[in-house]
Scaffold this active site. Structure first.
Site, mmCIF file in Angstrom:
data_model
loop_
_atom_site.group_PDB
_atom_site.id
_atom_site.type_symbol
_atom_site.label_atom_id
_atom_site.label_comp_id
_atom_site.label_asym_id
_atom_site.label_seq_id
_atom_site.Cartn_x
_atom_site.Cartn_y
_atom_site.Cartn_z
ATOM 1 C CG ASP A 57 -13.229 -11.475 -36.016
ATOM 2 O OD1 ASP A 57 -13.692 -12.453 -36.515
ATOM 3 O OD2 ASP A 57 -13.666 -10.394 -35.768
ATOM 4 C CD GLU A 61 -14.193 -13.926 -40.081
ATOM 5 O OE1 GLU A 61 -15.791 -14.210 -40.247
ATOM 6 O OE2 GLU A 61 -13.890 -13.050 -39.435
#
Length: 671
Positions: A351, A404
């Site tokens: 993330d 990401e």
């Protein structure tokens, strides 16, 4: 301090590793706190080499050393505790077993200046709740959960729980053969989901399902829908439900909201037995400031960077790991490997990578400090990513790491030895933004914006891209996917079927957030179930059938995945028909006979006898049409094979004429 629940009975521990006694630890005395001089020396799980690796930032299995471990020592069953607290002058274990007495169970500080405190406490085992009571050099007192605990109390309670990760896995077939399933030349269709809100019992809508109950419904659903992988939004222990799991306090523990570590492992095992890979969201970018968590763990800035310009995240009001501190690097390195090792995860989706790569991320001028070369790159985070990815692919070469990352940082999914960060894949955020922007437009005006669709192939092969339609696109007033689409009900669903068709036939792996597959009409809500009752209605039932068909098309046609990350796997036929908003292209596999022809009509006007240049002579069979009545479409299809003609078109010597459906996608194959 509030009273905790009563002590649970220690369970039989898993077979313990053989431990070797080492030098007695030194007692750290204080005139104001209990002394440790009377604590008997015990063994340690740490060797000198462990300490060297830990302090060098290279240790890969700290979860075997730190934390609480039920062991037999000198014929007595008890628990060994170890915690890193270099700024402490006193550390003890408090729990139900000693009445939360701060002075009854002190730990010893190691003699080697590592800052590690440890002790063996007899006659306690699995199921006991505990925390560390820590006093730092300035006399500040804190009570902290165990950073390496494998189980925590269910929030809002905050104590750690002694628990092992022993599990007799029954997924050997998957683990032996998963290299082919996780390869870059294999179909990779990911269903992203949030465990707490995917499905709930209608009779108990406030209750979250357990790992076992989720598995009962999820495994057959994913098998039927044809997804190859599932990605769980963070399953690590998190205290605050509205964080969706992205504010973690227990990095080494599956969330106790849904069950025990072994129950989580059973869920993974069931998915593997069904041929479905498991990807876990991993959050090394920040952590919350909860009093029981990592923040100011030993009364000092231990895990977070002490400079707020590097240690505080203004967007998420959370704290950033000190990526330059070797012991913190060992913590994160070991944590990434833990989920692949002990929990058999098939990959990690990392993330907020961009927030780690840049020192000025979400900061104004004067709020950040350049690196030693005057640049804005976070050199410590960059080197950490490289080390973690190298370690993962060395130890688990049949897995994937997925970044990401929303910027143009070069080489995110390129090997470290070529100068890249070493990830296996990267989210294609530009494709997602351009595609949604295009599909949100009224079809009458799309002819002016065709570049939103065609631009992606300019850079599509610079990285190993995954096409994401994630949870971030259906929250905070952005509407659901079908809610973004223009037109009446029929057109909105046709547009979404067309968007999914474009996504599945575009180069790259795929990711779709839960609910999108059946046209969830409301935005995602973290505290309630998806609206599964919508499947009783034809538009939603048709949408689910369309996504199922796309998944099976993707998995069954080699041209859709064999060359997903190389330019020779994608070939434009025509992008010039802006007036009709029709684009055509081919997907190529290793065998020319596998080539697929894709035709997308971005307007609600059907086109009959529409001529398209084709790569070879022959009869073209329609293998997918998003306008099928099975999918709630209007039924403009090509039921009979379409024979090519010796008519030059689109620079090709052969062409075909076919019926192009309104707001529809047609996929044809020669045969």
């Amino acid at each position: 301090m509030a009273k905790r629940k009563t002590t649970t009975s220690p369970s039989t521990p898993a077979p313990a590793e053989t431990e070797q006694p080492v030098q007695p630890t030194q007692a750290l005395e204080s005139s104001s706190e209990p002394t440790q001089s009377d604590v008997p020396a015990t063994y340690s799980r740490f060797t000198e080499f462990d300490i060297y690796l830990f302090r060098a930032g290279k240790h890969q299995k700290l979860y075997e050393k730190f934390g609480s471990h039920v062991v037999d020592y000198n014929g007595v069953t008890g628990t060994y505790f170890a915690v890193w607290a270099p700024s402490a002058k006193y550390v003890s274990v408090i729990g139900n077993f000693n009445g939360w007495d701060k002075g009854s169970q002190p730990l010893n500080v190691r003699w080697d200046s590592s800052g590690i405190w440890e002790a063996f406490i007899p006659n306690i085992g699995n199921g006991e709740t505990y925390k560390y009571f820590i006093v730092n050099q300035n006399g500040r007192e804190v009570e902290k959960g165990d950073p390496y605990a494998h189980l925590w109390e269910v929030p809002p309670k905050t104590a750690s729980v002694i628990r092992d990760t022993y599990y007799e896995w029954q997924d050997q077939d998957w683990m032996t053969n998963r290299k082919a399933k996780n390869a870059l030349n294999a179909p990779y269709s990911v269903y992203e989901m949030h465990l707490a809100s995917w499905r709930r019992d209608p009779s108990e809508p406030e209750r979250e399902l357990s790992y076992g109950e989720i598995g009962d419904a999820l495994v057959p659903y994913l098998q039927d829908m044809g997804f190859t992988h599932v990605e769980f939004m963070p399953v690590m222990q998190y205290p605050y439900a509205p964080s969706w799991g992205y504010q973690i306090t227990g990095y080494y523990a599956p969330s106790s909201r849904f069950g025990t570590p072994q129950e989580f492992m059973r869920l993974v095992e069931r998915l593997h037995q069904a041929g479905i890979g498991v990807i876990l969201d991993w959050v090394p970018s920040h952590f919350p400031g909860d009093a029981h968590g990592l923040y100011e763990f030993d009364g000092s800035h231990l895990y977070e960077h002490p400079d707020p310009r590097k240690g505080y995240h203004p967007d998420w009001k959370s704290y950033i790991f000190n990526y330059g501190r070797p012991e913190v690097r060992s913590f994160l390195l070991s944590n990434a490997l833990f989920w692949l090792d002990r929990c058999h995860a098939d990959g990690l989706r990392v993330d907020a990578v961009a927030s780690m790569l840049y020192l000025d991320y979400s900061r104004n001028a004067g709020e950040w400090e350049p690196n030693e070369f005057g640049g804005r790159e976070n050199l410590d985070a960059i080197s950490l990513f490289k080390e973690i990815n190298e370690a993962i692919y060395e130890n688990f070469p049949d897995t994937q790491t997925i970044a990401e990352e929303s910027t143009a940082f070069p080489g995110v999914s390129r090997p470290v030895y070529t100068g890249g960060l070493g990830f296996g894949m990267k989210w294609m955020m530009g494709w997602m933004n351009d595609t949604l922007r295009y599909f949100e437009r009224d079809p009458a005006f799309r002819k002016f914006h065709q570049d939103n669709l065609t631009f992606s192939t300019v850079y599509a092969f610079t990285e190993n891209f995954m096409l994401p339609l994630s949870h971030d696109e259906v929250v905070y007033g952005k509407q659901s996917l079908v809610g973004k689409m223009p037109g009446d009900e029929w057109q909105r669903f046709a547009n979404l079927r067309l968007l999914f068709s474009y996504m599945f036939t575009h180069s790259g792996s795929k990711l779709l957030f839960m609910g999108g597959e059946f046209g969830q009409t409301s935005e995602w809500k973290f505290d309630s179930s998806l609206d599964w009752h919508l499947l009783d209605y034809a538009p939603h039932k048709g949408m689910a059938a369309c996504v199922k068909a796309l998944n099976h098309l993707y998995r069954n046609e080699p041209a859709m995945y064999e060359r997903s990350y190389t330019a020779d796997g994608f070939e434009w036929i025509d992008t010039s028909d802006r007036e009709n908003s029709i684009i055509t292209y081919c997907r190529n596999g290793n065998n020319p006979s596998d080539t697929l022809l894709i035709v997308l009509n971005m307007t609600p006007i059907p086109r009959s006898d529409y001529r398209i240049g084709v790569p070879a002579a022959g009869a073209y069979h329609e293998v997918f049409n998003s306008d099928s009545t099975d999918y709630y479409g209007s039924g403009v299809t090509n039921s009979s094979p379409v024979q090519s003609e010796d008519v030059s078109w689109h620079g090709r010597s052969q062409s075909i004429r076919l019926n192009v459906p309104p707001l529809g996608a047609t996929v044809l194959k020669i045969g």
